[in-house]
Design a protein around this motif. Sequence first.
Motif, PDB file in Angstrom:
ATOM      1  N   ILE A   1       0.856  -1.184   0.000  1.00 42.98           N
ATOM      2  CA  ILE A   1       0.000   0.000   0.000  1.00 42.98           C
ATOM      3  C   ILE A   1       0.893   1.234   0.000  1.00 42.98           C
ATOM      4  CG2 ILE A   1      -0.299  -0.198   2.522  1.00 42.98           C
ATOM      5  CD1 ILE A   1      -3.002   1.347   2.142  1.00 42.98           C
ATOM      6  N   PHE A   2       0.651   2.099  -0.983  1.00 40.73           N
ATOM      7  CA  PHE A   2       1.309   3.405  -1.026  1.00 40.73           C
ATOM      8  C   PHE A   2       0.438   4.299  -0.162  1.00 40.73           C
ATOM      9  CE2 PHE A   2       3.324   1.265  -4.417  1.00 40.73           C
ATOM     10  CZ  PHE A   2       4.585   1.835  -4.506  1.00 40.73           C
ATOM     11  N   HIS A   3       0.967   4.656   0.995  1.00 46.10           N
ATOM     12  CA  HIS A   3       0.181   5.165   2.110  1.00 46.10           C
ATOM     13  C   HIS A   3       0.656   6.536   2.553  1.00 46.10           C
ATOM     14  CE1 HIS A   3      -2.050   4.934   5.864  1.00 46.10           C
ATOM     15  NE2 HIS A   3      -0.960   4.938   6.597  1.00 46.10           N
ATOM     16  N   ASN A   4      -0.315   7.384   2.900  1.00 50.55           N
ATOM     17  CA  ASN A   4      -0.031   8.652   3.559  1.00 50.55           C
ATOM     18  C   ASN A   4      -0.777   8.612   4.889  1.00 50.55           C
ATOM     19  OD1 ASN A   4       0.050  11.254   4.549  1.00 50.55           O
ATOM     20  ND2 ASN A   4      -0.528  12.248   2.646  1.00 50.55           N
ATOM     21  N   PRO A   5      -0.050   8.456   6.003  1.00 56.77           N
ATOM     22  CA  PRO A   5      -0.710   8.331   7.300  1.00 56.77           C
ATOM     23  C   PRO A   5      -1.587   9.526   7.682  1.00 56.77           C
ATOM     24  CG  PRO A   5       1.690   8.045   7.504  1.00 56.77           C
ATOM     25  CD  PRO A   5       1.397   8.393   6.084  1.00 56.77           C
ATOM     26  N   ARG A   6      -1.381  10.659   7.039  1.00 61.42           N
ATOM     27  CA  ARG A   6      -2.185  11.857   7.345  1.00 61.42           C
ATOM     28  C   ARG A   6      -3.508  11.878   6.585  1.00 61.42           C
ATOM     29  NH1 ARG A   6       1.264  17.132   7.048  1.00 61.42           N
ATOM     30  NH2 ARG A   6      -0.677  17.893   7.934  1.00 61.42           N
ATOM     31  N   CYS A   7      -3.691  10.936   5.672  1.00 64.02           N
ATOM     32  CA  CYS A   7      -4.890  10.899   4.828  1.00 64.02           C
ATOM     33  C   CYS A   7      -5.905   9.907   5.403  1.00 64.02           C
ATOM     34  CB  CYS A   7      -4.494  10.488   3.410  1.00 64.02           C
ATOM     35  SG  CYS A   7      -5.889  10.112   2.328  1.00 64.02           S
ATOM     36  N   GLY A   8      -7.115  10.384   5.650  1.00 58.76           N
ATOM     37  CA  GLY A   8      -8.171   9.534   6.202  1.00 58.76           C
ATOM     38  C   GLY A   8      -8.492   8.336   5.321  1.00 58.76           C
ATOM     39  N   LYS A   9      -8.601   8.535   4.019  1.00 58.51           N
ATOM     40  CA  LYS A   9      -8.919   7.429   3.095  1.00 58.51           C
ATOM     41  C   LYS A   9      -7.800   6.392   3.110  1.00 58.51           C
ATOM     42  CE  LYS A   9     -12.772   8.975   1.167  1.00 58.51           C
ATOM     43  NZ  LYS A   9     -13.913   8.688   2.007  1.00 58.51           N
ATOM     44  N   SER A  10      -6.573   6.867   3.207  1.00 62.76           N
ATOM     45  CA  SER A  10      -5.426   5.972   3.237  1.00 62.76           C
ATOM     46  C   SER A  10      -5.442   5.139   4.524  1.00 62.76           C
ATOM     47  CB  SER A  10      -4.141   6.794   3.128  1.00 62.76           C
ATOM     48  OG  SER A  10      -3.073   6.024   2.652  1.00 62.76           O
ATOM     49  N   ARG A  11      -5.717   5.791   5.656  1.00 62.33           N
ATOM     50  CA  ARG A  11      -5.785   5.066   6.941  1.00 62.33           C
ATOM     51  C   ARG A  11      -6.923   4.042   6.924  1.00 62.33           C
ATOM     52  NH1 ARG A  11      -5.163  10.334   8.981  1.00 62.33           N
ATOM     53  NH2 ARG A  11      -7.330  10.331   9.683  1.00 62.33           N
ATOM     54  N   GLU A  12      -8.076   4.449   6.377  1.00 61.65           N
ATOM     55  CA  GLU A  12      -9.237   3.541   6.289  1.00 61.65           C
ATOM     56  C   GLU A  12      -8.911   2.314   5.435  1.00 61.65           C
ATOM     57  OE1 GLU A  12     -13.484   4.679   5.215  1.00 61.65           O
ATOM     58  OE2 GLU A  12     -12.573   6.635   5.615  1.00 61.65           O
ATOM     59  N   THR A  13      -8.258   2.550   4.309  1.00 56.76           N
ATOM     60  CA  THR A  13      -7.905   1.454   3.404  1.00 56.76           C
ATOM     61  C   THR A  13      -6.935   0.503   4.083  1.00 56.76           C
ATOM     62  OG1 THR A  13      -8.260   2.880   1.477  1.00 56.76           O
ATOM     63  CG2 THR A  13      -6.959   0.888   1.120  1.00 56.76           C
ATOM     64  N   LEU A  14      -5.927   1.037   4.762  1.00 61.01           N
ATOM     65  CA  LEU A  14      -4.972   0.199   5.471  1.00 61.01           C
ATOM     66  C   LEU A  14      -5.684  -0.647   6.526  1.00 61.01           C
ATOM     67  CD1 LEU A  14      -2.106  -0.758   6.003  1.00 61.01           C
ATOM     68  CD2 LEU A  14      -1.772   1.252   7.460  1.00 61.01           C
ATOM     69  N   LYS A  15      -6.633  -0.051   7.222  1.00 56.50           N
ATOM     70  CA  LYS A  15      -7.379  -0.771   8.255  1.00 56.50           C
ATOM     71  C   LYS A  15      -8.168  -1.932   7.638  1.00 56.50           C
ATOM     72  CE  LYS A  15     -10.461   0.177  12.152  1.00 56.50           C
ATOM     73  NZ  LYS A  15     -11.862  -0.143  11.887  1.00 56.50           N
TER      74      LYS A  15
END
Length: 117
Positions: free
Chosen positions: A6-20
């Motif tokens: 996952i190409f992730h930005n921890p500050r991004c809500g959508k990114s955090r949701e997807t990782l979860k």
Amino acid sequence: MNKITIFHNPRCGKSRETLKLIQEKVSDDDIEVVKYLEDVPSEEELKNILTMLGVKAGELVRKNEKIWKDNFKGKDFSEDGLIKVMVENPKLIERPIVIKDGKAVIGRPPEQVYSIL
């Protein structure tokens, strides 16, 4: 099992949701988290990602970012030119991108990730 990237930005809500969502389905050992703002993909990696997504570079650009509006909006870019712009300004890369087994999806909405899990 092959790793999921996952190409992730921890500050991004959508990114955090997807990782979860991924973490609910897969063990952490099978997930590679790439903080792409720090570990920027090369032009070659970005080309491969675009191929896996099946989209053109322009579809991966976050056009509402201030940096885009101030510096690039309204200009004409070749495919390679846009890729170069994204590598030089990784904030412009749409997120999160999830890759598994040579397929990729953008986690917008986050549930999109289920299509490759």
